[in-house]
Design an enzyme around this catalytic site. Structure first.
Site, PDB file in Angstrom:
ATOM      1  N   CYS A   2     -12.504 -14.662   1.401  1.00  0.00           N
ATOM      2  CA  CYS A   2     -13.431 -15.747   1.155  1.00  0.00           C
ATOM      3  C   CYS A   2     -14.535 -15.592   2.181  1.00  0.00           C
ATOM      4  CB  CYS A   2     -12.753 -17.102   1.358  1.00  0.00           C
ATOM      5  SG  CYS A   2     -11.350 -17.344   0.271  1.00  0.00           S
ATOM      6  N   ARG A  27     -17.713 -11.627  -0.927  1.00  0.00           N
ATOM      7  CA  ARG A  27     -16.340 -11.809  -0.464  1.00  0.00           C
ATOM      8  C   ARG A  27     -15.493 -12.642  -1.423  1.00  0.00           C
ATOM      9  NH1 ARG A  27     -15.844 -10.491   4.825  1.00  0.00           N
ATOM     10  NH2 ARG A  27     -13.900 -11.641   4.897  1.00  0.00           N
ATOM     11  N   ASN A 101     -10.526 -18.856   5.459  1.00  0.00           N
ATOM     12  CA  ASN A 101     -10.426 -17.563   4.769  1.00  0.00           C
ATOM     13  C   ASN A 101      -9.105 -16.945   5.200  1.00  0.00           C
ATOM     14  OD1 ASN A 101     -10.769 -14.948   3.781  1.00  0.00           O
ATOM     15  ND2 ASN A 101     -12.022 -14.312   5.511  1.00  0.00           N
ATOM     16  N   GLY A 102      -8.181 -16.764   4.249  1.00  0.00           N
ATOM     17  CA  GLY A 102      -6.891 -16.171   4.612  1.00  0.00           C
ATOM     18  C   GLY A 102      -5.769 -16.851   3.851  1.00  0.00           C
ATOM     19  N   GLU A 490     -12.308   8.182  -9.705  1.00  0.00           N
ATOM     20  CA  GLU A 490     -13.327   7.254  -9.208  1.00  0.00           C
ATOM     21  C   GLU A 490     -14.262   6.802 -10.349  1.00  0.00           C
ATOM     22  OE1 GLU A 490     -13.782   5.455  -6.769  1.00  0.00           O
ATOM     23  OE2 GLU A 490     -15.918   5.068  -6.637  1.00  0.00           O
ATOM     24  N   LYS A 494     -14.770   2.943 -11.509  1.00  0.00           N
ATOM     25  CA  LYS A 494     -16.094   2.292 -11.571  1.00  0.00           C
ATOM     26  C   LYS A 494     -16.302   1.639 -12.923  1.00  0.00           C
ATOM     27  CE  LYS A 494     -16.897   2.089  -8.356  1.00  0.00           C
ATOM     28  NZ  LYS A 494     -16.371   2.599  -7.144  1.00  0.00           N
ATOM     29  N   GLU A 497     -13.920  -1.485 -13.464  1.00  0.00           N
ATOM     30  CA  GLU A 497     -14.115  -2.676 -12.629  1.00  0.00           C
ATOM     31  C   GLU A 497     -15.401  -3.431 -12.944  1.00  0.00           C
ATOM     32  OE1 GLU A 497     -14.546  -2.409  -8.282  1.00  0.00           O
ATOM     33  OE2 GLU A 497     -15.265  -0.378  -8.515  1.00  0.00           O
ATOM     34  N   HIS A 513      -0.526  16.750 -21.704  1.00  0.00           N
ATOM     35  CA  HIS A 513       0.818  16.229 -21.486  1.00  0.00           C
ATOM     36  C   HIS A 513       0.924  14.755 -21.883  1.00  0.00           C
ATOM     37  CE1 HIS A 513       2.036  19.937 -19.589  1.00  0.00           C
ATOM     38  NE2 HIS A 513       0.910  19.908 -18.906  1.00  0.00           N
ATOM     39  N   LYS A 612     -15.254  -8.169  -2.517  1.00  0.00           N
ATOM     40  CA  LYS A 612     -15.618  -6.939  -1.812  1.00  0.00           C
ATOM     41  C   LYS A 612     -14.571  -6.536  -0.777  1.00  0.00           C
ATOM     42  CE  LYS A 612     -18.438  -3.582  -0.860  1.00  0.00           C
ATOM     43  NZ  LYS A 612     -18.441  -2.491  -1.843  1.00  0.00           N
TER      44      LYS A 612
END
Ligand code: M6R
Length: 617
Positions: A2, A27, A101-102, A490, A494, A497, A513, A612
């Site tokens: 947060c 965040r 935050n936590g 990657e 991208k 997300e 396979h 983030k």
């Protein structure tokens, strides 16, 4: 996960807090809230949604007056994102107001105790429990807010960065930190103070900041002082005021529609900054002080273990190929979240490299602590200066990519690979596992990379055109081999997300396979088919996809004629050494997902459900 921001001083707190929250939205953006104190009463407004939603609400029902205030932007953990669960939270009496935050892990037992003492709760959050717990301690012990916070936090299990004030004492804000970051901006002549999860909210007001360490709290007194203390034993700490290096331009979009696009286009500059002072091809030198100072540790290591999450884990996979080839040392790459819980075998002869853009990822931090407890030497590769991971490591190196604000990592990835490649080259020379001719050749080629990235970025319009054809796809496969297998992973990450299209990355040869069963004329397959990397084998894989009517988007080396004839689309990139090719091949994949997401009207910089920095496990 947060964002917290706050202000106490002589200015209007409202615009400072709102702008700060906008900068901290990376965040978390499930809900937002602000409380202001005007000397008589608190004005609190909070809502599900983004800071822009909060602003609308504020306009209609709440006063914006006050020289004291705290704000919050949330990534939900305890309790769904709704207005009630949004922060700030007030205590039952209405006197204490707190943002957090936590995660308070033992919140439920504290809650039950408080219920037994007559407290009732409106929200499902651990934060509302904490603010009431502090209030109860303050009343029972007849102590000031600072003391009550300290007593409470000594009984709390979990992670937190908090800011809290008492309306009976409107000249003071208390902040505290364990596991989540918090910075205090110190205004001129101590006339005003700023609070934030990182320094970006107050960069235009002050260049001086105190970063609290884990287990510290600060009592911030308006127009007077900041007293930093240890939470466990109440001793005073001589906190250092650091000078901030960040520029305002780095945290603004500078004319780009999205931070992600800006950050993709910043990569030539970011890679050059990563080189600066470290890569000296003329002299044949690579100099990374964290590495030089610990050269023996690296040279004597029997094994390198890389721990990271997400995109940083993909950079670790590229590094595995590079370190094993250049330095001839065994490398294992682990998801930090798995490593920390699976009782891994680690000895003092292991060297652990932890990679993290934010330097705050909870799982990576825990993996580092575990490795250190078993005697391994931990070397960090971080972007955010002064972050928790940067401080926790035994030594390390910064990538110097500059602030990355888009939730999807782009320049963090390429700069991580850059710095890891420099390290591998330096070690290869020290170990004698690379000839001096090859070493010099690589140094020169590394120096050419930013210009080559620039060239790949010229493909922007072409990639946008390709994106238009696939914006309605529901699935996508990414294939690569060797150094470009992690790039395939990657690319797939991208796409999923930010566009919410299901995508998978595979080593090209693995396709037969299983995943080949998915291929039909609606399946786009992105294939990295550069000329130096198992080229003929990848061409055969492309043929296999084509014979099953799959659509091929191929990333090829300039001048390629073979793949051009088979693929539906080709994106050409300049030739380079195979080991360095991920720095180029990844760029079109970033652009492809960006444009597809934009065309699907997705929120590119703030994709749903994500944040983030992932400071919860
Ligand atoms: O800050 P870190 O590099 O430790 O973050 C790790 C992941 O959370 C991060 O790379 C995430 O996967 C990105 N959103 C990917 O774009």
């Amino acid at each position: 996960m947060c964002g917290i921001t706050g202000y106490i001083g002589y200015r209007d707190a409202f615009p400072i807090i709102i702008n700060g929250l906008k900068r901290l939205e990376y965040r978390g953006y499930d809900s937002a809230g602000v409380v202001l104190y005007d000397g008589n009463q608190i004005n609190l407004s909070k809502t599900k949604g983004k800071v822009s939603d909060l602003l609308k609400k504020f306009d209609s029902d709440t006063s914006k007056v006050g020289n004291l205030g705290i704000g919050h932007t949330r990534w939900a953990t305890h309790g769904e994102p709704n207005d009630i669960n949004s922060h700030p939270h007030t205590s039952q009496s209405g006197n204490l107001v707190l943002v957090h935050n936590g995660i308070i892990e033992n919140y439920n037992s504290i809650k039950q105790e408080l219920i037994g003492r007559g407290y009732s709760f409106q929200s499902d959050t651990d934060t509302e429990v904490l603010v009431n717990f502090i209030e109860e301690i303050k009343i029972q012990n007849n102590v000031k807010l600072g003391k009550a916070v300290q007593i409470a936090l000594n009984q709390v299990v979990g992670a937190y960065a908090i800011a809290v004030f008492d309306i009976d004492k409107p000249d003071e804000i208390i902040v505290a930190k364990l596991g989540s970051p918090i910075a205090i901006g110190v205004g001129k002549d101590l006339e005003e103070f700023f609070i934030a999860s990182d320094a970006s909210p107050f960069i235009e007001y002050t260049r001086n900041a105190i970063y609290l360490e884990d287990g510290e709290m600060a009592i911030i007194k308006k127009r007077r002082e900041v007293i930093v203390k240890k939470i466990d034993d109440d001793t005073n700490v001589d906190a250092k005021v650091q000078e901030l290096q960040m520029n305002l331009g780095e945290i603004e979009k500078n004319g780009y529609e999205h931070f992600m696009l800006k950050e993709i286009h910043e990569q030539p500059r970011a890679i050059t900054d990563t080189f600066r002072g470290r890569l000296l091809p003329e002299e044949g030198i690579i100099k990374i002080s964290g590495l030089e100072n610990n050269m023996k540790r690296f040279l004597n290591a029997e094994r390198i273990i890389i721990v990271a999450c997400g995109t940083s884990w993909h950079a670790g996979l590229v590094a595995e190929y590079i370190f094993e080839e250049f330095v001839r040392i065994p490398v294992e790459v682990e998801y930090a979240s798995e490593f920390r819980y699976r009782n891994p075998i680690i000895t003092e002869r292991d060297l652990v490299i932890a990679i993290s853009q934010s330097g705050e990822t909870a799982d990576t931090l825990a993996a580092i602590k575990l490795a250190k407890s078993k005697g391994a030497f931990v070397f960090g590769v971080c972007n955010v200066v002064g972050s928790s991971i940067a401080r926790e490591n035994d030594s390390g190196v910064y990538t110097h990519a500059g602030p990355e604000i888009g939730v999807a990592s782009t320049k963090a990835f390429t700069t991580q690979i850059t710095v890891l490649t420099l390290m591998a080259l330096r070690l290869a020379r020290a170990k004698g596992t690379m000839t001096s001719a090859d070493y010099r050749m690589y140094l020169q080629e590394m120096e050419r990379i930013p210009a080559k990235v620039e060239k790949v970025l010229e493909m922007d319009a072409k990639v946008e055109e390709i994106a238009r054809k696939y914006l309605l796809s529901t699935n996508c496969l990414y294939l690569g081999r060797g150094y470009n297998f992690p790039v395939a992973l990657e690319g797939a990450l991208k796409l999923k997300e930010i566009s919410y299209i299901h995508a998978e990355g595979y080593p090209a040869a693995e396709m037969k396979h299983g995943p080949i069963a998915l291929i039909d004329d609606r399946m786009p397959v992105v294939v990295i088919a550069t000329s130096r990397g198992h080229y003929d084998k990848v061409v055969s894989n492309i043929q296999e996809i084509k014979s099953r009517s799959g659509k091929i988007i191929a990333v090829v080396t300039e001048g390629d004629t073979v793949v051009r004839d088979i693929a539906d689309h080709v994106i050409e990139i300049p030739d380079t050494e195979e080991a360095l090719s991920p720095l180029l091949t990844t760029i079109p994949l970033q652009l492809l997902s960006y444009y597809i997401a934009v065309m699907r009207n997705c929120n590119v910089d703030q994709p749903r459900n994500l944040a983030k920095s992932v400071t919860v496990e």
